[in-house]
Design a protein around this motif. Structure first.
Motif, PDB file in Angstrom:
ATOM      1  N   VAL A 148       0.855  -1.188   0.000  1.00 24.54           N
ATOM      2  CA  VAL A 148       0.000   0.000   0.000  1.00 24.54           C
ATOM      3  C   VAL A 148       0.892   1.240   0.000  1.00 24.54           C
ATOM      4  O   VAL A 148       2.070   1.172   0.337  1.00 24.54           O
ATOM      5  N   GLU A 149       0.309   2.374  -0.362  1.00 24.28           N
ATOM      6  CA  GLU A 149       1.028   3.643  -0.289  1.00 24.28           C
ATOM      7  C   GLU A 149       0.408   4.466   0.823  1.00 24.28           C
ATOM      8  O   GLU A 149      -0.689   5.003   0.685  1.00 24.28           O
ATOM      9  N   TYR A 150       1.112   4.532   1.943  1.00 24.22           N
ATOM     10  CA  TYR A 150       0.617   5.303   3.070  1.00 24.22           C
ATOM     11  C   TYR A 150       0.844   6.795   2.844  1.00 24.22           C
ATOM     12  O   TYR A 150       1.789   7.204   2.148  1.00 24.22           O
ATOM     13  N   GLY A 151      -0.007   7.597   3.463  1.00 27.25           N
ATOM     14  CA  GLY A 151       0.167   9.041   3.448  1.00 27.25           C
ATOM     15  C   GLY A 151       0.729   9.512   4.780  1.00 27.25           C
ATOM     16  O   GLY A 151       0.340   9.022   5.843  1.00 27.25           O
ATOM     17  N   ILE A 152       1.673  10.457   4.734  1.00 19.79           N
ATOM     18  CA  ILE A 152       2.201  11.074   5.947  1.00 19.79           C
ATOM     19  C   ILE A 152       1.582  12.459   6.085  1.00 19.79           C
ATOM     20  O   ILE A 152       1.638  13.275   5.158  1.00 19.79           O
ATOM     21  N   VAL A 153       0.982  12.724   7.232  1.00 19.16           N
ATOM     22  CA  VAL A 153       0.401  14.039   7.481  1.00 19.16           C
ATOM     23  C   VAL A 153       1.533  15.045   7.679  1.00 19.16           C
ATOM     24  O   VAL A 153       2.402  14.852   8.544  1.00 19.16           O
ATOM     25  N   GLU A 154       1.536  16.103   6.888  1.00 15.90           N
ATOM     26  CA  GLU A 154       2.591  17.112   6.965  1.00 15.90           C
ATOM     27  C   GLU A 154       2.119  18.417   7.589  1.00 15.90           C
ATOM     28  O   GLU A 154       2.931  19.283   7.908  1.00 15.90           O
ATOM     29  N   ASP A 155       0.803  18.568   7.756  1.00 11.99           N
ATOM     30  CA  ASP A 155       0.273  19.816   8.310  1.00 11.99           C
ATOM     31  C   ASP A 155       0.547  19.947   9.801  1.00 11.99           C
ATOM     32  O   ASP A 155       0.487  21.051  10.355  1.00 11.99           O
ATOM     33  N   TYR A 156       0.810  18.836  10.468  1.00 13.03           N
ATOM     34  CA  TYR A 156       1.046  18.818  11.907  1.00 13.03           C
ATOM     35  C   TYR A 156       2.315  18.028  12.176  1.00 13.03           C
ATOM     36  O   TYR A 156       2.579  17.022  11.521  1.00 13.03           O
ATOM     37  N   VAL A 157       3.094  18.480  13.154  1.00 12.57           N
ATOM     38  CA  VAL A 157       4.415  17.897  13.394  1.00 12.57           C
ATOM     39  C   VAL A 157       4.647  17.742  14.894  1.00 12.57           C
ATOM     40  O   VAL A 157       3.864  18.219  15.720  1.00 12.57           O
ATOM     41  N   GLY A 158       5.766  17.095  15.228  1.00 13.45           N
ATOM     42  CA  GLY A 158       6.182  17.006  16.614  1.00 13.45           C
ATOM     43  C   GLY A 158       6.789  18.319  17.077  1.00 13.45           C
ATOM     44  O   GLY A 158       6.837  19.310  16.341  1.00 13.45           O
TER      45      GLY A 158
END
Length: 304
Positions: A194-204
């Protein structure tokens, strides 16, 4: 919880890190209690009450309650909700992906951690099995109403978090964390097909005397290598990964973040201290030993 800033980085003394470890252990206990309590038919408010009780019994203060008006002790985000879900009347169902984010304050110092689970008929399913575990030759599934791909998502996100934490032990710049997280997500997607999406709008983020401090800790590759890693930094590493696009939107409550495409999401987080002798995971009961073992990293033990 996740917000960003570009102010000065606060470095902690060893004694201050020990107080943060105490806060981190309260958070770990609260999350353990919520995981153990979660059942189909409970509401997200029921889970909030469990965490509130554990934090109060420890003599600590919730980090989230009242933060910029946030009305609850924890965030409970279900399935298509990524982060900042407000506990309330939503009833949990078999097959839900449930992400729980928790913070606590001890003597003015914060701990922050998050877990994700998949809910089976009798509670949270085991996601502690190795990510490389071979599939059942009989084609067995986790249970009626449960999608095995959701378990894969939760495991992939957890592994990506540990990869990012391990990068703090061997890296030189903060950007090494995002590189490690994205590589781990890509590897897990390749294994699962599968191709997962990484959320970039929120970070550590950094953490210490405030829940959110500089620097931002991104979960993806970037040309900005970030600041040099230094002893005394305390950082929250928290990838958010989806089964679809990483794009998000905020609901009308001005808190709950959901995937734009309705795909399911998972979120894992730990607070990590950089010390002269290495790293220590302040919100893991074992200091991070089990999670870091596959990366051949031995955490620094802390007495509190």
């Amino acid at each position: 919880m996740i917000f960003g800033s570009r102010e000065r980085i606060e470095l902690k003394t060893p004694d201050q890190v020990r107080v943060m470890r105490r806060a981190g252990l309260v958070v770990a206990s609260a999350l353990d209690a919520v995981r153990a309590a979660a059942r189909p038919g409970m509401t997200t408010a029921d889970l909030d009450a469990v965490a509130a009780r554990v934090i109060a019994e420890a003599g600590a203060t919730p980090s989230f309650l009242g933060y910029e008006g946030y009305p609850a002790t924890i965030c409970v985000s279900v399935s298509e909700e990524v982060i900042h879900g407000i506990p309330g009347g939503r009833v949990l169902e078999v097959g839900d992906v449930v992400s729980i984010d928790c913070g606590a304050i001890v003597d003015g110092w914060h701990g922050d951690s998050a877990i994700s689970l998949v809910l089976g008929p009798d509670g949270a399913l085991d996601v502690e099995a190795p990510d490389t575990e071979a599939p059942d030759p009989e084609g067995a599934t986790p249970g009626d109403g449960v999608d095995a791909a959701d378990l894969d998502l939760v495991r992939a996100t957890r592994t990506a978090m540990w990869a990012g934490i391990a990068a703090l032990a061997g890296g030189k710049r903060l950007g090494d964390v995002g590189t490690a997280v994205e590589a781990a997500v890509e590897l897990a997607g390749g294994v699962s097909g599968v191709e997962y999406g990484i959320v970039e709008d929120y970070v550590g983020h950094g953490i210490g005397t405030a829940m959110h401090q500089p620097p931002d800790v991104v979960n993806f590759r970037t040309s900005d290598r970030g600041p040099r890693l230094r002893s005394g930094m305390c950082l929250a590493v928290e990838p958010m990964v989806t089964r679809g696009s990483g794009a998000t939107r905020v609901l009308a409550d001005d808190w709950t973040v959901v995937t734009q495409d309705g795909s399911r999401a998972a979120h894992w987080e730990h607070t990590v201290a950089l010390l002269d002798g290495g790293i220590s995971v302040l919100t893991a009961a074992d200091g991070g030993r089990a999670g870091l073992a596959p990366f051949e990293v031995e955490p620094v033990p802390l007495d509190v």
